[in-house]
Motif scaffolding. Structure first.
Motif, short mmCIF file in Angstrom:
data_model
loop_
_atom_site.label_atom_id
_atom_site.label_comp_id
_atom_site.label_asym_id
_atom_site.label_seq_id
_atom_site.Cartn_x
_atom_site.Cartn_y
_atom_site.Cartn_z
N SER A 146 -0.67 -13.70 17.78
CA SER A 146 0.43 -14.78 17.58
C SER A 146 0.98 -14.91 15.94
O SER A 146 0.57 -14.87 15.28
CB SER A 146 -0.22 -16.25 18.18
OG SER A 146 0.33 -17.44 18.02
N GLU A 147 2.45 -15.52 16.33
CA GLU A 147 2.87 -15.50 14.84
C GLU A 147 2.71 -16.95 14.90
O GLU A 147 3.39 -17.33 13.08
CB GLU A 147 4.32 -14.92 15.33
CG GLU A 147 4.55 -13.51 15.76
CD GLU A 147 5.95 -12.62 15.15
OE1 GLU A 147 6.76 -13.55 15.24
OE2 GLU A 147 6.20 -11.66 15.81
N ASN A 148 2.50 -17.34 15.45
CA ASN A 148 2.54 -18.75 14.37
C ASN A 148 1.75 -19.12 16.10
O ASN A 148 1.79 -20.70 16.27
CB ASN A 148 3.96 -19.64 15.03
CG ASN A 148 3.78 -21.09 14.85
OD1 ASN A 148 3.17 -21.35 13.85
ND2 ASN A 148 4.80 -22.01 15.04
N PHE A 149 0.06 -19.79 15.56
CA PHE A 149 -0.84 -19.73 16.36
C PHE A 149 -0.65 -21.55 15.98
O PHE A 149 -1.18 -21.63 14.69
CB PHE A 149 -1.89 -19.36 16.10
CG PHE A 149 -3.51 -19.28 16.87
CD1 PHE A 149 -3.68 -19.70 18.49
CD2 PHE A 149 -4.01 -20.78 15.52
CE1 PHE A 149 -4.65 -20.45 18.32
CE2 PHE A 149 -5.25 -21.26 16.43
CZ PHE A 149 -5.40 -21.22 18.12
N ARG A 150 -1.05 -22.15 17.64
CA ARG A 150 -1.26 -23.46 16.91
C ARG A 150 -2.76 -24.11 17.95
O ARG A 150 -3.65 -25.00 16.89
CB ARG A 150 0.31 -23.94 17.61
CG ARG A 150 1.63 -23.44 16.97
CD ARG A 150 2.84 -24.46 17.75
NE ARG A 150 4.09 -24.58 16.88
CZ ARG A 150 4.85 -24.58 17.46
NH1 ARG A 150 4.78 -25.62 18.16
NH2 ARG A 150 5.93 -24.01 16.64
N SER A 151 -3.15 -23.84 18.94
CA SER A 151 -4.20 -24.09 19.21
C SER A 151 -4.97 -23.47 20.52
O SER A 151 -4.08 -22.28 20.57
CB SER A 151 -4.19 -25.76 19.80
OG SER A 151 -3.11 -25.01 20.97
N ALA A 152 -6.07 -23.61 20.93
CA ALA A 152 -6.78 -22.38 21.77
C ALA A 152 -7.57 -24.01 23.15
O ALA A 152 -8.38 -24.14 21.62
CB ALA A 152 -7.33 -21.82 20.78
N ASP A 153 -7.57 -23.32 23.88
CA ASP A 153 -8.50 -24.58 24.49
C ASP A 153 -9.60 -22.88 25.38
O ASP A 153 -9.51 -22.67 25.99
CB ASP A 153 -8.10 -25.23 25.44
CG ASP A 153 -7.87 -26.20 24.86
OD1 ASP A 153 -8.00 -27.36 24.10
OD2 ASP A 153 -6.61 -26.96 25.20
N LEU A 154 -11.09 -23.15 24.65
CA LEU A 154 -11.55 -21.85 25.42
C LEU A 154 -12.95 -22.52 25.51
O LEU A 154 -13.94 -23.07 25.79
CB LEU A 154 -12.26 -20.81 23.91
CG LEU A 154 -11.42 -20.85 23.28
CD1 LEU A 154 -11.60 -20.09 21.79
CD2 LEU A 154 -10.41 -19.91 23.65
N ASN A 155 -12.81 -22.53 27.59
CA ASN A 155 -14.00 -22.90 28.68
C ASN A 155 -14.59 -21.58 28.51
O ASN A 155 -14.52 -20.94 29.89
CB ASN A 155 -13.28 -24.12 29.53
CG ASN A 155 -12.63 -25.57 29.39
OD1 ASN A 155 -12.76 -26.02 28.30
ND2 ASN A 155 -11.22 -25.38 29.68
#
Length: 240
Positions: free
Chosen positions: A150-159
């Motif tokens: 990602s060139e502009n990583f903002r968020s991640a939801d990891l389940n």
């Protein structure tokens, strides 16, 4: 192409077991829901054994023991006793036996694409690259490796539930000064590979799980808020 025969055979055998059980041919009488849960737990147990995922193995056996406590003659062991012993066993075995992952040698071309070269260990797992600023992953019953580009990583939801996962963020850039990673780990293990420049702020809920970190981040860089919960599982943070 290599065909994976395990799941087709397992599902066919499960259908046979369900039919036979309803015909009253088993001497052990269990409810249909207990039988369905047993099949799911057995599948999780076999998958966890294949990849040496100790939390998955231990807790699958623990839940099976609770379901069949009466025929096993262990009704004196209350569920909390079994779960407490399972937590200690999973942590202890997890420290001795690490999940059986493949080794990945990663190269970057001019377009930053990933190329993976596997070692001689013939272990199959799900591997892919994610090109997104907002990452959403729901992983269960298996082992997975994900590379976040990602060139502009903002968020991640990891389940992660009853599974083992490795998520690499070393090819993700944060341009807005801060990003958020939310995790939900239950009966499994999650490894986060983060750049050393990321300044992590942890706000995690730990319920009979294990959280650890490896490496030392630098003193300057973008901020990352790590939130979520770890329940009867393991979360490892590795700075690379």
């Amino acid at each position: 192409m290599h065909k994976n025969w395990f799941w087709p055979v397992f599902l066919i055998a499960s259908a046979v077991v369900l039919i036979v059980s309803q015909l009253g041919l088993f001497t052990l009488h269990v409810s249909i829901w207990s039988l369905l849960l047993t099949l799911i737990l057995v599948a999780a147990l076999i998958s966890s054994l294949r990849y040496l995922n100790m939390p998955g193995v231990v807790f699958a056996i623990a839940f099976l023991a609770m379901i069949y406590a009466q025929p096993l003659g262990i009704t004196k062991l209350v569920p909390w006793t079994i779960l407490g012993a399972a937590v200690l066993l999973s942590i202890g075995l997890g420290l001795l036996i690490h999940p059986r992952y493949q080794y990945h040698y990663r190269y970057h071309n001019h377009d930053h694409a990933h190329y993976n070269q596997h070692n001689h260990d013939d272990v199959h797992e799900s591997t892919s690259t994610i090109n997104d600023d907002h990452v959403n992953l729901d992983l269960s019953l298996g082992n997975s490796i994900r590379y976040v580009h990602s060139e502009n990583f903002r968020s991640a939801d990891l389940n992660v539930s009853m599974a083992g996962a490795k998520i690499y963020f070393d090819d993700a850039d944060i341009k807005e000064g801060q990003a958020t990673i939310n995790v939900d780990v239950s009966l499994g293990s999650l490894e986060l590979y983060l750049p050393q420049t990321w300044q992590l702020q942890e706000n995690l809920s730990n319920s009979m799980g294990h959280i650890s970190s490896t490496g030392t981040p630098s003193t300057a860089g973008p901020g990352v808020i790590l939130t979520g919960s770890v329940s009867l599982g393991e979360l490892r943070i590795i700075y690379i």
